[in-house]
Design a protein around this motif. Structure first.
Motif, PDB file in Angstrom:
ATOM      1  N   UNK A  94       0.820  -1.208   0.000  1.00 50.00           N
ATOM      2  CA  UNK A  94       0.000   0.000   0.000  1.00 50.00           C
ATOM      3  C   UNK A  94       0.855   1.259   0.000  1.00 50.00           C
ATOM      4  N   UNK A  95       1.937   1.229   0.763  1.00 47.52           N
ATOM      5  CA  UNK A  95       2.778   2.415   0.838  1.00 47.52           C
ATOM      6  C   UNK A  95       3.530   2.648  -0.468  1.00 47.52           C
ATOM      7  N   UNK A  96       3.851   1.607  -1.191  1.00 45.61           N
ATOM      8  CA  UNK A  96       4.513   1.799  -2.489  1.00 45.61           C
ATOM      9  C   UNK A  96       3.590   2.449  -3.504  1.00 45.61           C
ATOM     10  N   UNK A  97       2.307   2.193  -3.381  1.00 43.77           N
ATOM     11  CA  UNK A  97       1.385   2.757  -4.357  1.00 43.77           C
ATOM     12  C   UNK A  97       0.808   4.102  -3.936  1.00 43.77           C
ATOM     13  N   UNK A  98       0.950   4.479  -2.662  1.00 43.02           N
ATOM     14  CA  UNK A  98       0.343   5.729  -2.203  1.00 43.02           C
ATOM     15  C   UNK A  98       1.296   6.712  -1.549  1.00 43.02           C
ATOM     16  N   UNK A  99       2.429   6.247  -1.040  1.00 44.43           N
ATOM     17  CA  UNK A  99       3.281   7.107  -0.219  1.00 44.43           C
ATOM     18  C   UNK A  99       4.356   7.803  -1.042  1.00 44.43           C
ATOM     19  N   UNK A 100       4.618   9.035  -0.671  1.00 47.62           N
ATOM     20  CA  UNK A 100       5.763   9.766  -1.195  1.00 47.62           C
ATOM     21  C   UNK A 100       6.941   9.515  -0.261  1.00 47.62           C
ATOM     22  N   UNK A 101       8.152   9.589  -0.777  1.00 43.29           N
ATOM     23  CA  UNK A 101       9.325   9.232   0.026  1.00 43.29           C
ATOM     24  C   UNK A 101       9.820  10.346   0.929  1.00 43.29           C
ATOM     25  N   UNK A 137      -2.156   1.712 -12.331  1.00 41.41           N
ATOM     26  CA  UNK A 137      -1.929   0.313 -12.685  1.00 41.41           C
ATOM     27  C   UNK A 137      -0.955   0.142 -13.840  1.00 41.41           C
ATOM     28  N   UNK A 138      -1.131   0.929 -14.892  1.00 43.14           N
ATOM     29  CA  UNK A 138      -0.219   0.835 -16.035  1.00 43.14           C
ATOM     30  C   UNK A 138       1.202   1.234 -15.668  1.00 43.14           C
ATOM     31  N   UNK A 139       1.347   2.277 -14.870  1.00 38.35           N
ATOM     32  CA  UNK A 139       2.701   2.711 -14.513  1.00 38.35           C
ATOM     33  C   UNK A 139       3.402   1.673 -13.644  1.00 38.35           C
ATOM     34  N   UNK A 140       2.684   1.061 -12.716  1.00 39.05           N
ATOM     35  CA  UNK A 140       3.284   0.010 -11.887  1.00 39.05           C
ATOM     36  C   UNK A 140       3.632  -1.211 -12.724  1.00 39.05           C
ATOM     37  N   UNK A 141       2.745  -1.590 -13.643  1.00 37.33           N
ATOM     38  CA  UNK A 141       3.018  -2.744 -14.503  1.00 37.33           C
ATOM     39  C   UNK A 141       4.218  -2.486 -15.411  1.00 37.33           C
ATOM     40  N   UNK A 142       4.300  -1.296 -15.975  1.00 38.81           N
ATOM     41  CA  UNK A 142       5.447  -0.966 -16.826  1.00 38.81           C
ATOM     42  C   UNK A 142       6.746  -0.950 -16.029  1.00 38.81           C
ATOM     43  N   UNK A 143       6.716  -0.404 -14.833  1.00 40.81           N
ATOM     44  CA  UNK A 143       7.928  -0.381 -14.010  1.00 40.81           C
ATOM     45  C   UNK A 143       8.361  -1.780 -13.610  1.00 40.81           C
ATOM     46  N   UNK A 144       7.399  -2.611 -13.224  1.00 36.22           N
ATOM     47  CA  UNK A 144       7.747  -3.995 -12.866  1.00 36.22           C
ATOM     48  C   UNK A 144       8.268  -4.763 -14.074  1.00 36.22           C
ATOM     49  N   UNK A 145       7.645  -4.557 -15.230  1.00 37.32           N
ATOM     50  CA  UNK A 145       8.093  -5.238 -16.443  1.00 37.32           C
ATOM     51  C   UNK A 145       9.490  -4.823 -16.864  1.00 37.32           C
ATOM     52  N   UNK A 146       9.766  -3.542 -16.836  1.00 39.03           N
ATOM     53  CA  UNK A 146      11.091  -3.047 -17.234  1.00 39.03           C
ATOM     54  C   UNK A 146      12.149  -3.468 -16.223  1.00 39.03           C
ATOM     55  N   UNK A 159       3.718   5.930  -6.665  1.00 37.46           N
ATOM     56  CA  UNK A 159       2.628   5.949  -7.641  1.00 37.46           C
ATOM     57  C   UNK A 159       1.875   7.268  -7.732  1.00 37.46           C
ATOM     58  N   UNK A 160       1.662   8.012  -6.632  1.00 38.45           N
ATOM     59  CA  UNK A 160       0.970   9.287  -6.836  1.00 38.45           C
ATOM     60  C   UNK A 160       1.751  10.235  -7.735  1.00 38.45           C
ATOM     61  N   UNK A 161       3.076  10.086  -7.755  1.00 36.65           N
ATOM     62  CA  UNK A 161       3.885  10.931  -8.621  1.00 36.65           C
ATOM     63  C   UNK A 161       3.566  10.642 -10.088  1.00 36.65           C
ATOM     64  N   UNK A 162       3.347   9.381 -10.420  1.00 38.31           N
ATOM     65  CA  UNK A 162       3.001   9.044 -11.793  1.00 38.31           C
ATOM     66  C   UNK A 162       1.626   9.579 -12.160  1.00 38.31           C
ATOM     67  N   UNK A 163       0.697   9.557 -11.233  1.00 39.52           N
ATOM     68  CA  UNK A 163      -0.626  10.126 -11.486  1.00 39.52           C
ATOM     69  C   UNK A 163      -0.535  11.634 -11.669  1.00 39.52           C
ATOM     70  N   UNK A 164       0.289  12.276 -10.854  1.00 43.22           N
ATOM     71  CA  UNK A 164       0.470  13.724 -10.972  1.00 43.22           C
ATOM     72  C   UNK A 164       1.053  14.070 -12.335  1.00 43.22           C
ATOM     73  N   UNK A 165       2.091  13.358 -12.741  1.00 42.71           N
ATOM     74  CA  UNK A 165       2.719  13.655 -14.027  1.00 42.71           C
ATOM     75  C   UNK A 165       1.801  13.333 -15.192  1.00 42.71           C
ATOM     76  N   UNK A 166       1.010  12.270 -15.073  1.00 44.10           N
ATOM     77  CA  UNK A 166       0.088  11.921 -16.151  1.00 44.10           C
ATOM     78  C   UNK A 166      -1.102  12.872 -16.219  1.00 44.10           C
ATOM     79  N   UNK A 167      -1.387  13.588 -15.148  1.00 41.61           N
ATOM     80  CA  UNK A 167      -2.526  14.510 -15.140  1.00 41.61           C
ATOM     81  C   UNK A 167      -2.212  15.863 -15.765  1.00 41.61           C
ATOM     82  N   UNK A 168      -0.939  16.142 -16.010  1.00 43.36           N
ATOM     83  CA  UNK A 168      -0.592  17.426 -16.605  1.00 43.36           C
ATOM     84  C   UNK A 168      -1.181  17.579 -18.005  1.00 43.36           C
TER      85      UNK A 168
END
Length: 178
Positions: A94-101, A137-146, A159-168
């Motif tokens: 949960x913290x990997x998908x929601x928490x900032x470092x 989901x797509x960003x996590x899947x792409x990161x795990x795949x790569x 993950x919230x960082x990816x949502x923020x960047x994708x929302x621009x």
């Protein structure tokens, strides 16, 4: 004789002509005579800018949930790191998908998530929530795949960082500048 506009009127409630329906402005001026013709004696005294809307998280429950979950999981994760304790496995996922470092990431990311609540108001909560889920989901899947393909041991970006960047992009395309 030309009458000077003295009261502000909300377009959507006071004007019924075709020009007002096609106009995207939030506030126009009308005369006292126009108000009396519409059965009102005083004008509505509030105005909303198009891209701001109601203050706070009004009509944006998904954004509110994302910000609160992000702040909560970031605090829990950083407190566990500071005390050198291990989190249980569900909390780690949960913290990997929601928490900032870092607190800086948290402040900046939450500010942008709050600012992008306008997207949720335009798209609707259901559509924005599904957009957020698909992007995460797509960003996590792409990161795990790569990372699996290249056998990298680099931790995933929050993950919230990816949502923020994708929302621009939708924000710049859909929201007119002020």
């Amino acid at each position: 004789m030309y009458e000077v506009p003295i009261h502000r009127c909300d377009i959507q409630q006071h004007f019924t002509d075709d020009l007002a329906r096609t106009c995207r402005c939030a506030v126009v001026y009308c005369t006292q005579k126009q108000l009396q013709q519409r059965g009102r004696t005083t004008a509505k005294r509030q105005s909303y800018s198009m891209n701001v809307g109601p203050g706070g998280f009004g009509h944006a429950p998904v954004s509110k949930g994302l910000v609160l979950a992000s702040v909560g999981s970031s605090i829990i994760t950083n407190a566990a790191r500071a005390s050198h304790r291990r989190l249980p496995k569900p909390l780690v996922l949960l913290s990997r998908s929601l928490a900032f470092r870092t607190p800086g990431e948290l402040l900046f990311g939450c500010f942008l998530l709050y600012y992008f609540r306008v997207l949720e108001r335009q798209l609707g909560s259901r559509k924005y929530g599904s957009y957020a889920a698909v992007v995460t989901g797509l960003s996590c899947a792409l990161q795990l795949g790569v990372s699996g393909l290249l056998q990298l041991k680099v931790p995933l970006a929050p993950a919230p960082l990816q949502l923020v960047l994708a929302s621009f992009v939708p924000f710049l395309v859909n929201i007119p500048p002020t």
